[in-house]
Write a protein that holds these residues in place. Structure first.
Motif, PDB file in Angstrom:
ATOM      1  N   ASP A  89     -25.767 -86.944  14.678  1.00 44.61           N
ATOM      2  CA  ASP A  89     -25.373 -85.695  14.009  1.00 44.61           C
ATOM      3  C   ASP A  89     -24.319 -86.038  12.964  1.00 44.61           C
ATOM      4  O   ASP A  89     -23.454 -86.887  13.208  1.00 44.61           O
ATOM      5  CB  ASP A  89     -24.706 -84.721  14.989  1.00 44.61           C
ATOM      6  N   TYR A  98     -20.043 -78.400   7.113  1.00 45.60           N
ATOM      7  CA  TYR A  98     -18.964 -77.938   7.981  1.00 45.60           C
ATOM      8  C   TYR A  98     -18.881 -76.417   7.933  1.00 45.60           C
ATOM      9  O   TYR A  98     -18.913 -75.806   6.864  1.00 45.60           O
ATOM     10  CB  TYR A  98     -17.627 -78.543   7.528  1.00 45.60           C
ATOM     11  N   ARG A 105     -14.866 -72.483  12.088  1.00 41.44           N
ATOM     12  CA  ARG A 105     -14.992 -71.655  13.288  1.00 41.44           C
ATOM     13  C   ARG A 105     -13.652 -71.092  13.726  1.00 41.44           C
ATOM     14  O   ARG A 105     -12.711 -71.869  13.977  1.00 41.44           O
ATOM     15  CB  ARG A 105     -15.616 -72.465  14.445  1.00 41.44           C
TER      16      ARG A 105
END
Ligand code: SAH
Ligand code: SF4
Ligand code: F3S
Length: 473
Positions: free
Chosen positions: A331, A364, A367
């Motif tokens: 990832d 990105y 969050r």
């Protein structure tokens, strides 16, 4: 329609479970179906013919959690149509958005009846009963659109102590959850908050479940955890401490289990024993998903990954020494706060150096509540998009090259489903690439020798070897 026979005589109801996010959620959705089955719930093929809809949600990126709210809007409309016709629709939100946002969900979408976090699925029957009671009051008073029953506790004991035996085998393949939660606190990631502290299931319970799945016909087990190679079981026994490597060897001893996989692992937790298992356990498939996120030491540090590019590159060498044909997957995140062109070049160079068989890459996403969200140097969207496109182009070339490199080999393929074209079946190679081949449906769930003919961008075309087709018949 996928339907499940109920084993008692209560009136039949139907549940539709929509799963977002990672394999942990796929596993949990099956377990929710297991919990609901004794209440008389069979599986519905869509929300339209369900009495209860469960959205098992993912919070990992903004886009993932926003999708949930648009789906809830559609379900609210369906619910009001049902009510106008004298019926009802119960709406439950489960998974990581449920855990992260809790009652905010009910505030934002009042038609929601139940919000249930990943540690509370065994309590679904009670939550449903309570929601039912509240909804009846709501319908009578024409006030409450949904019931808004909430359970997002992290209980002291594990949900695994309460869940019934699993039944989720798909075409010979099953997930087996061995570890949950994460203590790593990468600065971009919500998982430590939505899934809680790292927890390993006792090895005895995992092995019992593995034997049960093997007896029920599973030939492939994928061991799951957010940080699966941090697995440590319970206390050490006479044979020493538990680890993922030891667990893999114990599962390899179970008759019928021909393939073992595990996901997702962290580079820091790949110990020597696990690396060695890739060379010594034939059932452990030559495929490893090992997220690295970035090739820049500076960014890895800011991400709190607790390792540099060197550790990753040396680890890849050790793994390839143990298992030369290992297919590596990873990832990547581009545009982490502060990422410069030079940092991104480091990522591109790492990719070029390793050569991945497959990979997932993301822009990105900021969050709420994570340390990354508060960092200076947030990268403009256009820069993120350009970097993602460049990275994906390189990863795409590498995946195609990997697929092409396998053409000409004859390998065991586990067939999983019918293909889009009539008379075609689709399965997985040991390296987890999809293979399309002409063959009868009865091969689904079986491992069949298949000659790989042509490699494409995302899959291969193969031919079933006649000798093994007869053996499999
Ligand atoms: N436990 C795994 C991954 C969990 S999340 C690990 O340790 O690697 C799956 C992937 O989503 C991550 O590997 C990361 O690449 C991506 N991801 C997580 N948070 C993200 C964010 N805020 N923005 C973009 N991608 C993210
Ligand atoms: Fe998230 Fe990092 Fe834990 Fe993976 S290791 S789940 S990316 S915090
Ligand atoms: Fe998503 Fe939760 Fe999995 S945030 S990736 S569903 S652990």
């Amino acid at each position: 329609m996928t339907d499940v026979r109920t084993d008692d005589h209560r009136p039949r109801k139907r549940v539709f479970i929509r799963t977002y996010g990672c394999q942990m959620n796929v596993y949990d959705s099956d377990r929710m179906a297991d919990v609901l089955r004794p209440l008389g719930y069979g599986l519905a093929a869509s929300a339209d013919d369900a009495d209860l809809v469960v959205l098992n949600t993912c919070h990992i990126r903004e886009h993932a959690s926003e999708k949930v709210y648009s789906e809830l809007g559609r379900l609210r409309d369906a619910k009001s149509e049902r009510r106008a016709a004298g019926g009802d629709l119960t709406i439950a939100v489960a998974g990581c958005v449920a855990q992260a946002e809790g009652e905010e969900i009910v505030k934002r979408q009042p038609a929601v009846d139940i919000v249930v976090g990943p540690q509370a699925y065994h309590r679904l029957p009670e939550l449903l009963a309570e929601a039912e009671r509240k909804a009846a009051i709501g319908r009578a008073g024409k006030r409450l659109p949904g019931a808004g029953v909430l359970d997002t506790d992290f209980p002291a004991d594990s949900k695994f102590d309460h869940l019934p035996a699993p039944q989720g085998i798909r075409a010979g393949s099953a997930f087996l959850s061995i570890q949950e939660g994460c203590d790593k606190f990468c600065t971009f990631c919500v998982v430590p908050y939505t899934r809680g502290a790292e927890y390993s299931r006792p090895a005895a319970a995992v092995l019992a479940e593995a034997r049960q799945l093997a007896a029920a016909g599973a030939v492939e087990l994928t061991l799951l955890g957010q940080n699966v190679n941090a697995y440590h079981g319970e206390a050490a026994d006479a044979a020493g401490a538990w680890s993922l490597a030891r667990l893999v060897r114990a599962i390899a001893d179970i008759a019928g289990i021909a393939r073992i996989r595990y996901t997702t692992s962290h580079p820091r937790d790949m110990d020597d024993d696990l690396v060695a298992a890739h060379g010594s356990v034939p059932q452990l498939m030559p495929y490893l998903h090992l997220p690295v996120q970035s090739g820049s030491d500076r960014i890895l540090e800011a991400m709190n990954r607790r390792h540099g590019r060197d550790l990753f590159l040396r680890l890849v060498d050790r793994l390839r020494a143990a298992r030369p044909d290992l297919a590596l997957s990873s990832d990547f995140i581009v545009g982490f706060p502060g990422e410069t062109d030079a940092d991104f070049d480091d990522t591109m160079r790492l990719v070029a150096e390793v050569g991945f068989a497959q990979a997932y890459s993301f822009k990105y996403s900021r969050r709420p509540g994570t340390p990354g969200a508060a960092l200076d140097g947030q990268v403009p969207e256009a820069v993120k998009s350009a970097r993602l496109a460049a990275l994906q182009a390189l990863l795409g070339q590498q995946a195609r090259a990997f697929n092409e490199s396998k053409a000409g080999l004859t390998v065991p393929v586990l067939f999983a489903e019918t293909g889009r074209k009539p008379g075609q079946v689709v399965g997985k190679t040991p390296w987890l690439q999809s293979v399309h081949a002409d063959g009868p449906e009865r091969l689904i769930g079986r491992i069949v020798e298949t000659r790989l003919v042509t490699g494409h961008a995302n899959s291969l075309t193969g031919e079933i070897v006649t000798r093994s087709l007869e053996a499999a018949a």
